[in-house]
Design a protein around this motif. Sequence first.
Motif, short mmCIF file in Angstrom:
data_model
loop_
_atom_site.label_atom_id
_atom_site.label_comp_id
_atom_site.label_asym_id
_atom_site.label_seq_id
_atom_site.Cartn_x
_atom_site.Cartn_y
_atom_site.Cartn_z
N GLU A 197 0.83 -1.21 0.00
CA GLU A 197 0.00 0.00 0.00
C GLU A 197 0.86 1.26 0.00
OE1 GLU A 197 -2.74 -0.16 3.27
OE2 GLU A 197 -3.64 -2.03 2.54
N SER A 198 1.96 1.23 0.75
CA SER A 198 2.83 2.41 0.79
C SER A 198 3.54 2.61 -0.55
CB SER A 198 3.84 2.31 1.94
OG SER A 198 4.74 1.26 1.73
N SER A 239 5.06 13.57 -1.97
CA SER A 239 5.78 12.39 -2.47
C SER A 239 6.93 12.01 -1.55
CB SER A 239 6.27 12.62 -3.90
OG SER A 239 7.26 13.63 -3.96
N GLU A 240 7.58 13.01 -0.96
CA GLU A 240 8.66 12.73 -0.01
C GLU A 240 8.11 12.06 1.25
OE1 GLU A 240 12.02 13.00 -0.41
OE2 GLU A 240 11.46 13.43 -2.48
N ALA A 241 6.95 12.53 1.72
CA ALA A 241 6.33 11.92 2.90
C ALA A 241 5.91 10.48 2.59
CB ALA A 241 5.12 12.73 3.35
N ALA A 242 5.37 10.27 1.39
CA ALA A 242 4.98 8.92 0.99
C ALA A 242 6.20 8.02 0.88
CB ALA A 242 4.22 8.97 -0.34
N VAL A 286 3.69 5.99 -5.70
CA VAL A 286 3.39 6.17 -7.12
C VAL A 286 2.29 7.20 -7.31
CG1 VAL A 286 2.50 5.00 -9.19
CG2 VAL A 286 4.19 3.86 -7.74
N ALA A 287 1.25 7.11 -6.47
CA ALA A 287 0.13 8.07 -6.59
C ALA A 287 0.60 9.49 -6.27
CB ALA A 287 -0.99 7.65 -5.64
N ALA A 288 1.44 9.65 -5.25
CA ALA A 288 1.94 10.98 -4.89
C ALA A 288 2.81 11.56 -6.00
CB ALA A 288 2.71 10.92 -3.57
N ARG A 289 3.63 10.73 -6.61
CA ARG A 289 4.47 11.21 -7.73
C ARG A 289 3.61 11.59 -8.93
NH1 ARG A 289 10.39 9.92 -7.79
NH2 ARG A 289 10.86 10.51 -5.65
N ASP A 290 2.57 10.78 -9.19
CA ASP A 290 1.68 11.11 -10.31
C ASP A 290 0.95 12.43 -10.05
OD1 ASP A 290 2.37 8.91 -11.78
OD2 ASP A 290 0.60 7.73 -11.23
#
Length: 137
Positions: A17-18, A37-40, A23-27
């Motif tokens: 999930e992480s 994205s850094e936190a993810a 991937v979702a944060a980068r997208d």
Amino acid sequence: MEDTIDAMSEAYDAFVESAAAVVAARDAAGGRRSAASEAALERFKYRWELFRVSCDNAEEVIRSTTQRIATEGVADAATGMAAAAGGIAPPLSFLRLQKACHVAQSLVGEIRSGYCAAAAAGEDESGAAPSKDEKVE
């Protein structure tokens, strides 16, 4: 054992999930680095470590179970219980384990004594002790 498997499965699911969250944060950031994205990515690293720890715990359970089974086999062989029971090993008892430990300690003592005696006799590199007629230098 089941608790260990469940913990490892849960850690794996959280890890996957992480990874999806990274991937979702980068997208969402258009492929660029962002605070989200850094936190993810940090959560991903944390989940990866948790998954590794759960794998290590599972490996330890397997190692200790293997060791317990091997100890039971040594106890059976050392006490002759398997042969006496018609090939079916009775449950491990403290007395049988104590006997097996005593036999193992005796064997270790014999091996050490043989090694020390061989070293004192001056074994050559091939492991053969010199004969009485040869000089030990």
